[in-house]
Design a protein around this motif. Structure first.
Motif, PDB file in Angstrom:
ATOM      1  N   MET A 162      -5.707 -70.969  23.840  1.00 28.08           N
ATOM      2  CA  MET A 162      -5.783 -71.461  23.113  1.00 28.08           C
ATOM      3  C   MET A 162      -5.600 -71.807  21.456  1.00 28.08           C
ATOM      4  SD  MET A 162      -9.679 -72.696  21.103  1.00 28.08           S
ATOM      5  CE  MET A 162      -9.768 -73.664  19.794  1.00 28.08           C
ATOM      6  N   GLN A 163      -4.693 -72.476  20.756  1.00 30.16           N
ATOM      7  CA  GLN A 163      -3.948 -72.373  19.499  1.00 30.16           C
ATOM      8  C   GLN A 163      -4.803 -72.764  18.700  1.00 30.16           C
ATOM      9  OE1 GLN A 163      -0.434 -71.671  19.165  1.00 30.16           O
ATOM     10  NE2 GLN A 163      -0.768 -71.788  21.654  1.00 30.16           N
ATOM     11  N   ALA A 164      -4.521 -71.674  17.240  1.00 31.69           N
ATOM     12  CA  ALA A 164      -5.524 -71.915  16.103  1.00 31.69           C
ATOM     13  C   ALA A 164      -5.708 -70.656  15.116  1.00 31.69           C
ATOM     14  CB  ALA A 164      -6.732 -71.357  17.072  1.00 31.69           C
ATOM     15  N   PHE A 165      -5.381 -71.266  14.087  1.00 29.54           N
ATOM     16  CA  PHE A 165      -5.286 -70.958  12.856  1.00 29.54           C
ATOM     17  C   PHE A 165      -6.178 -69.336  12.309  1.00 29.54           C
ATOM     18  CE2 PHE A 165      -3.004 -74.647  12.345  1.00 29.54           C
ATOM     19  CZ  PHE A 165      -2.173 -74.699  11.985  1.00 29.54           C
ATOM     20  N   GLU A 166      -5.680 -68.177  12.208  1.00 32.62           N
ATOM     21  CA  GLU A 166      -6.376 -67.184  11.735  1.00 32.62           C
ATOM     22  C   GLU A 166      -6.336 -67.890  10.314  1.00 32.62           C
ATOM     23  OE1 GLU A 166      -7.259 -65.163  13.429  1.00 32.62           O
ATOM     24  OE2 GLU A 166      -5.960 -64.627  14.834  1.00 32.62           O
ATOM     25  N   ILE A 167      -8.449 -67.577  10.093  1.00 33.26           N
ATOM     26  CA  ILE A 167      -8.376 -67.581   8.705  1.00 33.26           C
ATOM     27  C   ILE A 167      -7.871 -66.845   7.351  1.00 33.26           C
ATOM     28  CG2 ILE A 167     -10.540 -66.629   8.748  1.00 33.26           C
ATOM     29  CD1 ILE A 167     -10.848 -69.816   7.407  1.00 33.26           C
ATOM     30  N   ASP A 168      -7.983 -65.720   8.056  1.00 31.49           N
ATOM     31  CA  ASP A 168      -6.676 -65.060   6.644  1.00 31.49           C
ATOM     32  C   ASP A 168      -6.245 -65.083   6.372  1.00 31.49           C
ATOM     33  OD1 ASP A 168      -9.356 -63.047   6.639  1.00 31.49           O
ATOM     34  OD2 ASP A 168      -9.323 -61.593   7.778  1.00 31.49           O
ATOM     35  N   GLN A 169      -5.032 -65.701   7.219  1.00 31.65           N
ATOM     36  CA  GLN A 169      -3.925 -66.560   7.459  1.00 31.65           C
ATOM     37  C   GLN A 169      -4.201 -67.566   6.069  1.00 31.65           C
ATOM     38  OE1 GLN A 169      -1.949 -66.331  10.962  1.00 31.65           O
ATOM     39  NE2 GLN A 169      -1.995 -64.025  11.304  1.00 31.65           N
ATOM     40  N   LEU A 170      -5.006 -68.145   6.361  1.00 29.03           N
ATOM     41  CA  LEU A 170      -5.292 -69.677   5.841  1.00 29.03           C
ATOM     42  C   LEU A 170      -5.367 -69.460   3.983  1.00 29.03           C
ATOM     43  CD1 LEU A 170      -6.714 -71.835   8.383  1.00 29.03           C
ATOM     44  CD2 LEU A 170      -4.591 -71.751   7.632  1.00 29.03           C
ATOM     45  N   ARG A 171      -6.186 -68.213   3.987  1.00 26.54           N
ATOM     46  CA  ARG A 171      -6.763 -67.843   3.234  1.00 26.54           C
ATOM     47  C   ARG A 171      -5.484 -67.442   1.838  1.00 26.54           C
ATOM     48  NH1 ARG A 171     -11.728 -67.382   1.734  1.00 26.54           N
ATOM     49  NH2 ARG A 171     -12.856 -67.025   3.496  1.00 26.54           N
ATOM     50  N   THR A 172      -4.957 -66.426   2.392  1.00 29.88           N
ATOM     51  CA  THR A 172      -3.796 -65.927   2.263  1.00 29.88           C
ATOM     52  C   THR A 172      -2.548 -67.277   1.755  1.00 29.88           C
ATOM     53  OG1 THR A 172      -3.503 -63.955   3.251  1.00 29.88           O
ATOM     54  CG2 THR A 172      -1.290 -64.606   1.653  1.00 29.88           C
ATOM     55  N   PHE A 173      -2.057 -68.329   2.507  1.00 30.04           N
ATOM     56  CA  PHE A 173      -1.394 -68.889   2.388  1.00 30.04           C
ATOM     57  C   PHE A 173      -2.139 -70.418   1.413  1.00 30.04           C
ATOM     58  CE2 PHE A 173      -0.602 -73.848   3.189  1.00 30.04           C
ATOM     59  CZ  PHE A 173       0.232 -74.206   3.104  1.00 30.04           C
ATOM     60  N   VAL A 174      -3.378 -69.792   1.057  1.00 27.31           N
ATOM     61  CA  VAL A 174      -4.275 -71.117  -0.809  1.00 27.31           C
ATOM     62  C   VAL A 174      -3.711 -70.413  -1.205  1.00 27.31           C
ATOM     63  CG1 VAL A 174      -6.648 -72.147  -0.822  1.00 27.31           C
ATOM     64  CG2 VAL A 174      -5.799 -72.403   1.054  1.00 27.31           C
ATOM     65  N   HIS A 175      -4.347 -69.275  -1.370  1.00 27.34           N
ATOM     66  CA  HIS A 175      -4.299 -68.423  -2.338  1.00 27.34           C
ATOM     67  C   HIS A 175      -2.599 -68.394  -3.508  1.00 27.34           C
ATOM     68  CE1 HIS A 175      -8.229 -66.989  -3.728  1.00 27.34           C
ATOM     69  NE2 HIS A 175      -8.341 -67.554  -2.382  1.00 27.34           N
ATOM     70  N   VAL A 176      -1.787 -68.339  -2.517  1.00 22.50           N
ATOM     71  CA  VAL A 176      -0.096 -68.004  -2.703  1.00 22.50           C
ATOM     72  C   VAL A 176       0.227 -69.357  -3.371  1.00 22.50           C
ATOM     73  CG1 VAL A 176       1.973 -68.173  -2.553  1.00 22.50           C
ATOM     74  CG2 VAL A 176       0.257 -66.241  -1.261  1.00 22.50           C
ATOM     75  N   VAL A 177      -0.361 -70.430  -2.803  1.00 20.63           N
ATOM     76  CA  VAL A 177      -0.150 -71.666  -3.224  1.00 20.63           C
ATOM     77  C   VAL A 177      -0.639 -71.967  -4.395  1.00 20.63           C
ATOM     78  CG1 VAL A 177       0.058 -73.998  -2.999  1.00 20.63           C
ATOM     79  CG2 VAL A 177       0.688 -72.675  -0.996  1.00 20.63           C
ATOM     80  N   LYS A 178      -1.500 -71.617  -4.609  1.00 18.16           N
ATOM     81  CA  LYS A 178      -2.005 -71.535  -6.531  1.00 18.16           C
ATOM     82  C   LYS A 178      -1.928 -71.084  -6.675  1.00 18.16           C
ATOM     83  CE  LYS A 178      -6.256 -69.887  -6.958  1.00 18.16           C
ATOM     84  NZ  LYS A 178      -7.613 -69.796  -6.461  1.00 18.16           N
ATOM     85  N   CYS A 179      -1.069 -69.532  -6.975  1.00 19.17           N
ATOM     86  CA  CYS A 179      -1.020 -68.820  -7.701  1.00 19.17           C
ATOM     87  C   CYS A 179       0.873 -69.211  -8.300  1.00 19.17           C
ATOM     88  CB  CYS A 179      -1.270 -67.463  -7.689  1.00 19.17           C
ATOM     89  SG  CYS A 179      -3.026 -67.194  -7.257  1.00 19.17           S
ATOM     90  N   GLY A 180       1.222 -70.006  -6.822  1.00 20.87           N
ATOM     91  CA  GLY A 180       2.395 -70.563  -7.457  1.00 20.87           C
ATOM     92  C   GLY A 180       3.267 -69.096  -7.210  1.00 20.87           C
ATOM     93  N   ARG A 185       2.915 -69.360  13.383  1.00 24.29           N
ATOM     94  CA  ARG A 185       2.540 -69.956  14.770  1.00 24.29           C
ATOM     95  C   ARG A 185       2.543 -72.230  13.999  1.00 24.29           C
ATOM     96  NH1 ARG A 185      -2.709 -68.577  16.859  1.00 24.29           N
ATOM     97  NH2 ARG A 185      -1.633 -66.144  16.444  1.00 24.29           N
ATOM     98  N   ALA A 186       2.281 -71.963  12.991  1.00 22.16           N
ATOM     99  CA  ALA A 186       2.689 -73.668  12.398  1.00 22.16           C
ATOM    100  C   ALA A 186       3.630 -74.309  13.069  1.00 22.16           C
ATOM    101  CB  ALA A 186       2.296 -74.025  10.463  1.00 22.16           C
ATOM    102  N   GLY A 187       4.820 -73.290  13.358  1.00 24.01           N
ATOM    103  CA  GLY A 187       5.948 -73.770  14.269  1.00 24.01           C
ATOM    104  C   GLY A 187       6.448 -74.866  12.608  1.00 24.01           C
ATOM    105  N   LYS A 188       6.402 -74.180  11.768  1.00 21.68           N
ATOM    106  CA  LYS A 188       7.145 -75.487  10.808  1.00 21.68           C
ATOM    107  C   LYS A 188       7.224 -74.731   9.314  1.00 21.68           C
ATOM    108  CE  LYS A 188       5.435 -80.110  11.969  1.00 21.68           C
ATOM    109  NZ  LYS A 188       6.030 -80.664  12.608  1.00 21.68           N
ATOM    110  N   LEU A 189       8.403 -74.876   8.664  1.00 17.80           N
ATOM    111  CA  LEU A 189       8.661 -74.277   7.209  1.00 17.80           C
ATOM    112  C   LEU A 189       6.952 -74.607   6.790  1.00 17.80           C
ATOM    113  CD1 LEU A 189      10.353 -72.262   5.518  1.00 17.80           C
ATOM    114  CD2 LEU A 189      11.725 -74.430   4.843  1.00 17.80           C
ATOM    115  N   LEU A 190       6.320 -73.996   5.794  1.00 23.33           N
ATOM    116  CA  LEU A 190       5.131 -74.302   5.013  1.00 23.33           C
ATOM    117  C   LEU A 190       5.654 -74.111   3.798  1.00 23.33           C
ATOM    118  CD1 LEU A 190       2.715 -72.659   6.728  1.00 23.33           C
ATOM    119  CD2 LEU A 190       3.128 -75.198   6.965  1.00 23.33           C
ATOM    120  N   LEU A 191       6.238 -72.700   3.384  1.00 24.51           N
ATOM    121  CA  LEU A 191       6.960 -72.938   2.018  1.00 24.51           C
ATOM    122  C   LEU A 191       8.530 -72.290   1.366  1.00 24.51           C
ATOM    123  CD1 LEU A 191       3.905 -69.753   1.067  1.00 24.51           C
ATOM    124  CD2 LEU A 191       3.979 -72.231   0.302  1.00 24.51           C
ATOM    125  N   VAL A 192       9.069 -73.407   0.049  1.00 28.69           N
ATOM    126  CA  VAL A 192       9.828 -73.108  -0.020  1.00 28.69           C
ATOM    127  C   VAL A 192      10.169 -72.057  -1.027  1.00 28.69           C
ATOM    128  CG1 VAL A 192      12.205 -74.455  -1.003  1.00 28.69           C
ATOM    129  CG2 VAL A 192      10.614 -75.619   0.357  1.00 28.69           C
TER     130      VAL A 192
END
Length: 285
Positions: free
Chosen positions: A1-19, A45-52
């Protein structure tokens, strides 16, 4: 089953928010290297580049923006589930706007029920004309808005609460004097029911004059009870000291109906808004 880890998503959101990874890592209690590792796993997991990444920080790619929107919703739901399981009470402020035509006699009971069920919520309530409530909601000054439409229709994306017939009202037993100008009790200019009443009377050739202009529905009710004239009001505005005027007996034109609706909630992903909105729908429908 393909799914995202909630902790990884939380890190991603905060990194984007903080820049940047450097600024975002402490927000989730991680070292910079641990946060970078979580972001790498998330991209794998996403199979895509998410951040530059650049010297000035990080920016989400197109795929990153898509995931960011989903991640924010998932995190909000996760936080809500935790609060519910731990019975965390609602806390915060909610800005509610209500047209004063909406069940005037019941608004006090409604606000008391909200305060009783959610004592930690500070309610900021605005009551006024639908046009004013709509403008405040559109400007982001209200989280939830209950408004009225005099054509009986529902605005796009709004939740229909109820439809009510319009009635001519006056002091008990009072009827228009045959051949005399109808004394009209209204709200200030721009009120949708005032416009409807005046337009209907003009169309039917009924002469009228505005004898009392109130600032709110309670003022209209007081003027009617005092015998000052006649008014067009929604059915639930009927109160002690005021009666419905039999339209056929009084030879007054039919008025149609109005719809009361809840505008799309701002901050709709927040628990405080959703729970109060659901309570309003349950109480007011």
């Amino acid at each position: 089953m393909q799914a995202f880890e909630i902790d990884q998503l939380r890190t991603f959101v905060h990194v984007v928010k903080c820049g940047s990874v450097t600024a975002g890592a402490p927000e989730v209690f991680l070292s910079q290297s641990a946060a970078s590792e979580q972001l790498k796993k998330l991209e794998d997991r996403a199979g895509k580049l998410l951040l530059v990444r650049s010297k000035s920080g990080v920016q989400p790619t197109a795929a990153g923006l898509v995931l960011l929107a989903h991640a924010q919703r998932l995190l909000a739901m996760s936080d809500e589930a935790w609060r519910d399981l731990h019975e965390a009470p609602l806390q915060g402020e909610l800005r509610l706007g209500i047209t004063d035509y909406f069940r005037p006699s019941e608004v006090t009971n409604l606000l008391a029920r909200l305060a009783q069920q959610h004592p930690g919520v500070r309610l900021c309530v605005t009551m006024g004309k639908s046009r004013e409530v709509e403008s405040a909601h559109a400007a982001g000054q209200l989280d939830i808005a209950i408004t009225m439409r005099a054509d009986g229709k529902t605005s796009a994306r709004a939740h229909l609460l109820r439809t009510e017939p319009l009635r001519w009202m006056a002091a008990p037993g009072r009827l228009p004097t045959k051949g005399a100008t109808l004394p009209l009790v209204t709200l200030t200019e721009g009120c949708s029911l005032r416009l409807l009443a005046e337009k209907t009377l003009v169309h039917r050739g009924v002469p009228f004059t505005v004898v009392h202009v109130a600032s709110g529905v309670r003022g209209m009710q007081s003027a009617l009870a005092a015998g000052l004239g006649f008014a067009c009001l929604n059915e639930s505005a009927l109160c002690e000291g005021v009666d419905v005027v039999p339209a056929r007996v009084a030879k007054l034109p039919a008025l149609g109906s109005v719809s009361f609706q809840m505008r799309p909630a701002r901050r709709s992903d927040e628990r405080i808004v959703r729970e109060v909105r659901d309570l309003l729908v349950d109480q007011l429908s």
